[in-house]
Design an enzyme around this catalytic site. Structure first.
Site, PDB file in Angstrom:
ATOM      1  N   GLU A 133       0.827  -1.219   0.000  1.00 31.94           N
ATOM      2  CA  GLU A 133       0.000   0.000   0.000  1.00 31.94           C
ATOM      3  C   GLU A 133       0.860   1.268   0.000  1.00 31.94           C
ATOM      4  O   GLU A 133       0.391   2.352   0.325  1.00 31.94           O
ATOM      5  CB  GLU A 133      -0.943  -0.027   1.203  1.00 31.94           C
ATOM      6  CG  GLU A 133      -1.973  -1.155   1.081  1.00 31.94           C
ATOM      7  CD  GLU A 133      -2.967  -1.205   2.234  1.00 31.94           C
ATOM      8  OE1 GLU A 133      -2.535  -1.337   3.385  1.00 31.94           O
ATOM      9  OE2 GLU A 133      -4.170  -1.114   1.960  1.00 31.94           O
ATOM     10  N   HIS A 154      -6.445  -0.265   9.599  1.00 29.18           N
ATOM     11  CA  HIS A 154      -7.799  -0.782   9.366  1.00 29.18           C
ATOM     12  C   HIS A 154      -8.519  -0.775  10.716  1.00 29.18           C
ATOM     13  O   HIS A 154      -9.238  -1.715  11.041  1.00 29.18           O
ATOM     14  CB  HIS A 154      -7.737  -2.209   8.803  1.00 29.18           C
ATOM     15  CG  HIS A 154      -7.019  -2.346   7.497  1.00 29.18           C
ATOM     16  ND1 HIS A 154      -6.712  -3.558   6.936  1.00 29.18           N
ATOM     17  CD2 HIS A 154      -6.558  -1.413   6.629  1.00 29.18           C
ATOM     18  CE1 HIS A 154      -6.081  -3.368   5.790  1.00 29.18           C
ATOM     19  NE2 HIS A 154      -5.960  -2.073   5.579  1.00 29.18           N
ATOM     20  N   TYR A 174     -10.573  18.230  19.717  1.00 27.99           N
ATOM     21  CA  TYR A 174      -9.307  17.521  19.488  1.00 27.99           C
ATOM     22  C   TYR A 174      -9.229  16.939  18.084  1.00 27.99           C
ATOM     23  O   TYR A 174      -8.176  16.959  17.456  1.00 27.99           O
ATOM     24  CB  TYR A 174      -9.121  16.453  20.577  1.00 27.99           C
ATOM     25  CG  TYR A 174      -9.368  17.084  21.908  1.00 27.99           C
ATOM     26  CD1 TYR A 174      -8.456  18.005  22.424  1.00 27.99           C
ATOM     27  CD2 TYR A 174     -10.574  16.893  22.584  1.00 27.99           C
ATOM     28  CE1 TYR A 174      -8.726  18.677  23.596  1.00 27.99           C
ATOM     29  CE2 TYR A 174     -10.845  17.564  23.761  1.00 27.99           C
ATOM     30  CZ  TYR A 174      -9.920  18.452  24.266  1.00 27.99           C
ATOM     31  OH  TYR A 174     -10.192  19.130  25.413  1.00 27.99           O
TER      32      TYR A 174
HETATM   33 ZN   LIG Z   1      -5.157  -1.098   3.944  1.00 30.31          ZN
END
Ligand SMILES: [Zn+2]
Length: 211
Positions: free
Chosen positions: A74, A95, A120
């Site tokens: 990724e 994830h 925040y």
């Molecule tokens: Zn991912």
């Protein structure tokens, strides 16, 4: 200790911390940080719970693999932020459960999928865009992030999870944690009459804290 050695140790330490607190499971999630002559990145198929600082992937600024294990598949998500937001010092992709839950809801506002629930999240994360779903590994996700032209420090990949940046590794990790905790509040509060911060509240945070 060189700066790069410190950054490698910080990646391993913060990755393990995220893993041990349940922000990632299995081999999900990847983290990168910029150093003087390139980008350090957690390796492909590695668990954030057991990153070896000496085997972290190193890439040149134009994406070539220089040393260490092969980088996460990724990596293109990270490169899209480094290319479009010059202030990016680190990128955290998770994830994590609640942010991913939000990314699966059909009624989130794609322009602003983490509404201003607390000061925040406004200060650490800012406005979060939803990036349309593409299959894992499809590099069009990088193009969709580039299309945002660096206007957002964080995105939520639809049906996948968050990608969060910061000026350095600690800031990016803290922002990813803040996004996840806010997503958890949003899921817990679904159906309840929520009072969001007003635009005036958000503007005040931007003025006072440079959010
Ligand atoms: Zn991912």
């Amino acid at each position: 200790m060189t700066d790069e050695t410190r950054v490698r140790d910080d990646i391993a330490r913060l990755s393990r911390s995220l893993f041990e607190r349940g922000f990632s499971v299995g081999s999900a999630g990847n983290i990168s940080a910029a150093v003087d002559d390139g980008i350090l990145m957690t390796p492909t198929n590695s668990s954030l719970g057991s990153i070896d600082p000496g085997r972290i992937s190193k890439l040149s600024r134009d994406g070539k693999h220089i040393s260490g294990d092969r980088p996460s598949k990724e990596v293109f998500l990270h490169n899209a932020f480094y290319e479009t937001r010059p202030q990016t010092g680190a990128v955290v992709h998770l994830h994590s459960t609640y942010a991913t839950a939000l990314s699966c809801l059909s009624d989130v506002d794609p322009e602003n999928c983490i509404p201003p629930l607390t000061p925040y999240v406004v200060m650490r994360v800012g406005q979060v865009r939803l990036v349309p779903y593409v299959r894992p590994g499809d590099e069009r996700a990088g193009d969709l992030i580039r299309d945002l032209k660096g206007q957002h420090a964080a995105v939520l990949l639809a049906n996948h999870g968050p990608v969060v940046t910061g000026k350095d590794l600690t800031s990016a990790v803290y922002a990813a944690e803040e996004l996840e905790e806010t997503a958890k509040l949003l899921v817990l509060l679904r159906g309840a009459p929520v009072r969001l911060l007003s635009q005036a509240n958000v503007d005040e945070l931007k003025t006072v804290f440079g959010a």
